[in-house]
Design an enzyme around this catalytic site. Structure first.
Site, PDB file in Angstrom:
ATOM      1  N   ASP A  71       0.791  -1.095  -0.045  1.00 17.79           N
ATOM      2  CA  ASP A  71       0.023   0.091  -0.038  1.00 17.79           C
ATOM      3  C   ASP A  71       0.709   1.343  -0.105  1.00 17.79           C
ATOM      4  OD1 ASP A  71      -2.069  -1.951   0.156  1.00 17.79           O
ATOM      5  OD2 ASP A  71      -2.407  -1.174   2.304  1.00 17.79           O
ATOM      6  N   LYS A  92      -7.636  -3.963  -2.435  1.00 17.54           N
ATOM      7  CA  LYS A  92      -8.368  -4.385  -1.230  1.00 17.54           C
ATOM      8  C   LYS A  92      -8.622  -3.218  -0.379  1.00 17.54           C
ATOM      9  CE  LYS A  92      -3.987  -4.326   1.717  1.00 17.54           C
ATOM     10  NZ  LYS A  92      -4.357  -3.370   2.556  1.00 17.54           N
ATOM     11  N   CYS A 128      -2.133  -2.243   8.112  1.00 10.57           N
ATOM     12  CA  CYS A 128      -2.067  -3.253   7.166  1.00 10.57           C
ATOM     13  C   CYS A 128      -0.797  -4.098   7.449  1.00 10.57           C
ATOM     14  CB  CYS A 128      -2.129  -2.696   5.917  1.00 10.57           C
ATOM     15  SG  CYS A 128      -3.636  -1.779   5.515  1.00 10.57           S
TER      16      CYS A 128
END
Length: 203
Positions: A18, A78, A111
């Site tokens: 990310d 996601k 995350c």
């Protein structure tokens, strides 16, 4: 025999979590995080370690930043905090379910943490690259790393990963890996927010 966390190019995957445009102004040391992750990605290509890339809600948070050098990778979109979505798990299965994961990206307390927990529960050895992982705040970052170490993840650095992977100056790709990775030493201490002598005690 106790697990010691030795890295190898075999049965290892690089997870890139990310690193997206909208995070750029808000993540602590974002530029250095991406730079170190890019070095790991370049070295992984030289050494044949497969990379996997995710993006958190790219519609809102934008694409992966170009300086990561991951344009050739398929980005798995996601909304969950963990990287272990169905598409990523299928990719891991296609790779023979690697035993070790090198993990970098953001955010450490979200995350990165959720991904680490999921991997550890699956029996995967997790190596978190501390100078390639961050959060919006240094407090969240440091406490996340401490918490993840308690759970059984190994904390390391970009340079530490690269040297463990090549093992020997006689390695056929030694110079290529170090050139691609722009090996360095002193990026970590100010960034970590710690003195060198206190780092092992705190983390």
């Amino acid at each position: 025999m106790a697990k010691i966390g030795r890295l190898s190019t075999k049965d290892t995957v690089l997870l890139l979590c990310d690193m997206q445009e909208k995070f750029r102004p808000n993540i602590f040391q974002f530029t250095n995080i991406v730079s170190n992750a890019a070095r790991l990605l370049q070295a992984s290509r030289v050494l044949g370690i497969p990379p996997i890339l995710t993006e958190q809600y790219p519609k809102g948070l934008g694409p992966t930043v170009p300086e990561l050098g991951a344009e050739d990778l398929k980005a798995h979109a996601k909304t969950s905090f963990t990287m272990m979505i169905e598409e990523v798990q299928k990719e891991l299965e296609a790779l023979g379910n690697p035993k070790r994961a090198i993990l970098c990206g953001i955010e450490a307390h979200a995350c990165i943490a959720c991904t680490t927990f999921d991997l550890l529960e699956k029996g995967v050895e997790v190596h978190i690259v501390a100078d390639a992982v961050s959060s919006r705040s240094q407090t969240d970052r440091l406490f996340a790393l401490s918490r993840l170490k308690q759970s059984g993840a190994y904390l390391t650095t970009t340079e530490g990963v690269l040297l463990q992977l090549v093992q020997d100056a006689k390695h056929p790709n030694f110079k290529e890996v170090l050139t691609a990775a722009a090996l360095f030493h002193h990026i970590g201490l100010d960034f970590m927010g710690l003195e060198e002598t206190s780092l092992p005690k705190c983390l």
